[in-house]
Write a protein that holds these residues in place. Structure first.
Motif, PDB file in Angstrom:
ATOM      1  N   GLU A 198       0.815  -1.213   0.000  1.00  0.00           N
ATOM      2  CA  GLU A 198       0.000   0.000   0.000  1.00  0.00           C
ATOM      3  C   GLU A 198       0.853   1.270   0.000  1.00  0.00           C
ATOM      4  OE1 GLU A 198      -2.804  -0.122   3.167  1.00  0.00           O
ATOM      5  OE2 GLU A 198      -3.546  -2.109   2.666  1.00  0.00           O
ATOM      6  N   ARG A 199       2.137   1.119  -0.286  1.00  0.00           N
ATOM      7  CA  ARG A 199       3.042   2.269  -0.349  1.00  0.00           C
ATOM      8  C   ARG A 199       4.088   1.989  -1.408  1.00  0.00           C
ATOM      9  NH1 ARG A 199       4.988  -0.271   4.605  1.00  0.00           N
ATOM     10  NH2 ARG A 199       3.875   1.168   5.973  1.00  0.00           N
TER      11      ARG A 199
ATOM     12  N   MET B 161       7.028  -0.383  13.653  1.00  0.00           N
ATOM     13  CA  MET B 161       6.618   0.850  12.969  1.00  0.00           C
ATOM     14  C   MET B 161       5.528   1.582  13.740  1.00  0.00           C
ATOM     15  SD  MET B 161       6.748  -0.127   8.933  1.00  0.00           S
ATOM     16  CE  MET B 161       7.998  -1.235   8.292  1.00  0.00           C
ATOM     17  N   GLN B 162       5.119   2.702  13.192  1.00  0.00           N
ATOM     18  CA  GLN B 162       4.253   3.663  13.855  1.00  0.00           C
ATOM     19  C   GLN B 162       3.004   3.044  14.469  1.00  0.00           C
ATOM     20  OE1 GLN B 162       3.919   7.398  11.717  1.00  0.00           O
ATOM     21  NE2 GLN B 162       1.713   7.419  12.099  1.00  0.00           N
ATOM     22  N   ASP B 163       2.762   3.401  15.744  1.00  0.00           N
ATOM     23  CA  ASP B 163       1.545   3.036  16.483  1.00  0.00           C
ATOM     24  C   ASP B 163       1.386   1.535  16.697  1.00  0.00           C
ATOM     25  OD1 ASP B 163       0.725   5.718  16.748  1.00  0.00           O
ATOM     26  OD2 ASP B 163      -0.094   5.704  14.727  1.00  0.00           O
TER      27      ASP B 163
ATOM     28  N   LYS C 284       0.432   0.229  12.999  1.00  0.00           N
ATOM     29  CA  LYS C 284      -0.796  -0.073  13.730  1.00  0.00           C
ATOM     30  C   LYS C 284      -1.027  -1.576  13.887  1.00  0.00           C
ATOM     31  CE  LYS C 284      -2.949   4.314  12.527  1.00  0.00           C
ATOM     32  NZ  LYS C 284      -4.126   5.035  12.007  1.00  0.00           N
ATOM     33  N   VAL C 285       0.038  -2.295  14.154  1.00  0.00           N
ATOM     34  CA  VAL C 285      -0.046  -3.722  14.488  1.00  0.00           C
ATOM     35  C   VAL C 285      -0.259  -3.860  15.995  1.00  0.00           C
ATOM     36  CG1 VAL C 285       1.371  -5.817  14.734  1.00  0.00           C
ATOM     37  CG2 VAL C 285       1.284  -4.611  12.546  1.00  0.00           C
ATOM     38  N   THR C 286      -1.020  -4.874  16.383  1.00  0.00           N
ATOM     39  CA  THR C 286      -1.236  -5.152  17.797  1.00  0.00           C
ATOM     40  C   THR C 286      -0.772  -6.572  18.117  1.00  0.00           C
ATOM     41  OG1 THR C 286      -3.141  -3.663  17.939  1.00  0.00           O
ATOM     42  CG2 THR C 286      -2.923  -5.342  19.657  1.00  0.00           C
ATOM     43  N   ILE C 287       0.122  -6.694  19.088  1.00  0.00           N
ATOM     44  CA  ILE C 287       0.527  -8.006  19.607  1.00  0.00           C
ATOM     45  C   ILE C 287      -0.267  -8.229  20.882  1.00  0.00           C
ATOM     46  CG2 ILE C 287       2.444  -9.478  20.297  1.00  0.00           C
ATOM     47  CD1 ILE C 287       2.715  -8.417  17.467  1.00  0.00           C
TER      48      ILE C 287
ATOM     49  N   VAL D 264      10.565 -12.049  11.236  1.00  0.00           N
ATOM     50  CA  VAL D 264       9.150 -12.228  10.912  1.00  0.00           C
ATOM     51  C   VAL D 264       8.523 -10.869  10.633  1.00  0.00           C
ATOM     52  CG1 VAL D 264       6.907 -12.901  11.849  1.00  0.00           C
ATOM     53  CG2 VAL D 264       8.899 -14.356  12.227  1.00  0.00           C
ATOM     54  N   TYR D 265       7.754 -10.792   9.531  1.00  0.00           N
ATOM     55  CA  TYR D 265       7.078  -9.547   9.182  1.00  0.00           C
ATOM     56  C   TYR D 265       5.588  -9.680   9.475  1.00  0.00           C
ATOM     57  CZ  TYR D 265       4.814  -5.993   6.308  1.00  0.00           C
ATOM     58  OH  TYR D 265       4.009  -4.965   5.882  1.00  0.00           O
ATOM     59  N   ILE D 266       5.027  -8.660  10.159  1.00  0.00           N
ATOM     60  CA  ILE D 266       3.604  -8.626  10.463  1.00  0.00           C
ATOM     61  C   ILE D 266       2.984  -7.449   9.702  1.00  0.00           C
ATOM     62  CG2 ILE D 266       1.869  -8.466  12.265  1.00  0.00           C
ATOM     63  CD1 ILE D 266       3.980  -9.439  14.252  1.00  0.00           C
ATOM     64  N   PRO D 267       2.033  -7.714   8.801  1.00  0.00           N
ATOM     65  CA  PRO D 267       1.474  -6.658   7.951  1.00  0.00           C
ATOM     66  C   PRO D 267       0.701  -5.599   8.727  1.00  0.00           C
ATOM     67  CG  PRO D 267       0.994  -8.858   7.078  1.00  0.00           C
ATOM     68  CD  PRO D 267       1.510  -9.048   8.469  1.00  0.00           C
ATOM     69  N   LYS D 268       0.468  -4.498   8.055  1.00  0.00           N
ATOM     70  CA  LYS D 268      -0.227  -3.336   8.613  1.00  0.00           C
ATOM     71  C   LYS D 268      -1.616  -3.717   9.134  1.00  0.00           C
ATOM     72  CE  LYS D 268       0.224   0.374   6.137  1.00  0.00           C
ATOM     73  NZ  LYS D 268       0.022   1.423   5.085  1.00  0.00           N
TER      74      LYS D 268
END
Length: 380
Positions: free
Chosen positions: A27-28, A336-338, A355-358, A372-376
């Motif tokens: 998305e970017r 990343m942010q938030d 804006k990922v939440t664990i 490991v990559y976690i998407p937006k």
């Protein structure tokens, strides 16, 4: 900022090498990938141009450019809000002749009328897959002094492993140079040579009128790539001079290099080498300084404004607004942010997008060779 103007206009290609990091560019585009806790990749080249006195800059976008437009706005943070010149973002289909381009030839062909109407004598072109504090004025001075037709910047590096593997070759091309007495006598395309090479930074300077002539001729012949289709076959015709860059350079080649180049900035020497020159400007987000709540533990981190840390954080890059709850443990991460790491969660060797939440109590771990990559917007 530098007050004296350089007799050059800047052109930035923000989508180049998008295919190397497909996870980050859903998305970017490459130019708006977050880097170094509070910046975007475009900030480094754009700030370097502004600091060198270039105040007429065009960014030719191809796709996924909404995040870039949101980040750059009118260009106020870079002092590019001007009546004449300033920041010019060229989206595809903005005019009848503008289309979604593949290479620099097609991109530049779409703005030929614009180029013909400018006054600057020289054009400076660059991609945005590198984070660097670059002195374009020094390169321009070297270009003029040498009498070159074209000057290309390069750095002595080893070719990234991802390029040497067959499955790592994407449609985006990379270039290495053979240089003799300062002149480029051969351009290798997608080389797999071992050892330190003269790796092109894809930064070029040439006269505007010459660029218009070359692009006009190349476009009608169906050429696509500036380096492959124009320069490489005509090195005997053009005087192409090489300009060596010896400063700090972070190049994004894949997700592993993105992770590594961020983590390298936890070393004070690397951080100083990247930021100790001219200032790097970015979009301002009015927020509170990072808060460390009683009981928090932080060791060797880079945290932007707006973060709230209650848990334990070690060897990590935190972008704006990251929240680490009480009892949470974060190690070797780029958040990343938030991003929110809730109470009792443990994360190690991950890249979290915005804006990922664990969730509370969750454990997510990669390795230093495979983060490991976690998407937006995802919740784990």
């Amino acid at each position: 900022m530098v007050n004296s103007n350089a007799n050059a206009l800047g052109i930035i290609f923000p989508n180049s090498y998008d295919s190397l990091v497909p996870e980050l560019v859903g998305e970017r585009l490459m130019a708006s990938i977050p880097f170094a806790s509070r910046y975007r990749m475009v900030d480094f080249i754009l700030s370097s141009m502004v600091n060198s006195g270039i105040d007429n800059i065009s960014i030719i976008v191809r796709k996924n450019y909404h995040s870039l437009m949101d980040h750059l706005g009118s260009g106020r943070e870079w002092d590019l809000t001007r009546k004449n010149g300033g920041l010019n973002i060229v989206p595809p289909f903005a005019e009848k002749t503008v289309k979604v381009y593949n290479g620099r030839v097609e991109a530049l062909a779409s703005i030929l009328d614009f180029l013909k109407g400018q006054k600057e004598k020289y054009v400076v072109m660059s991609d945005t897959n590198i984070a660097v504090n670059f002195d374009f004025k020094a390169m321009l001075d070297a270009h003029i002094a040498s009498g070159a037709d074209i000057t290309v910047a390069y750095a002595k590096e080893e070719i990234a492993d991802c390029f040497k593997k067959e499955y790592g070759i994407k449609k985006d091309l990379y270039y290495t140079l053979s240089i003799e007495d300062g002149r480029v006598n051969e351009i290798q395309i997608n080389s797999k040579a071992d050892g330190v090479q003269n790796c092109s930074m894809n930064i070029y300077i040439m006269e505007r009128e010459q660029l218009i002539e070359n692009i006009s001729d190349a476009f009608v012949r169906g050429y696509v790539y500036f380096e492959r289709d124009i320069l490489a076959p005509q090195l005997d015709k053009f005087n192409v001079q090489a300009y060596e860059f010896t400063g700090y350079l972070a190049r994004i080649n894949d997700m592993k290099s993105y992770f590594d180049e961020n983590m390298k900035l936890l070393n004070d020497e690397n951080l100083d080498n990247l930021f100790s020159g001219n200032p790097v400007y970015t979009k301002i987000r009015d927020d509170n300084p990072t808060r460390y709540i009683s009981g928090a533990k932080a060791k060797n981190i880079m945290a932007a404004d707006g973060c709230v840390i209650e848990g334990e954080v070690e060897n990590s890059i935190l972008f704006r607004g990251v929240k680490i709850a009480k009892g949470a443990k974060v190690k070797n991460c780029v958040l990343m942010q938030d991003t929110v790491v809730e109470e009792g969660a443990c994360v190690e060797n991950i890249i979290s997008d915005k804006k990922v939440t664990i969730s509370a109590g969750q454990s997510v771990a990669g390795s230093d060779t495979f983060p490991v990559y976690i998407p937006k917007y995802k919740t784990v």
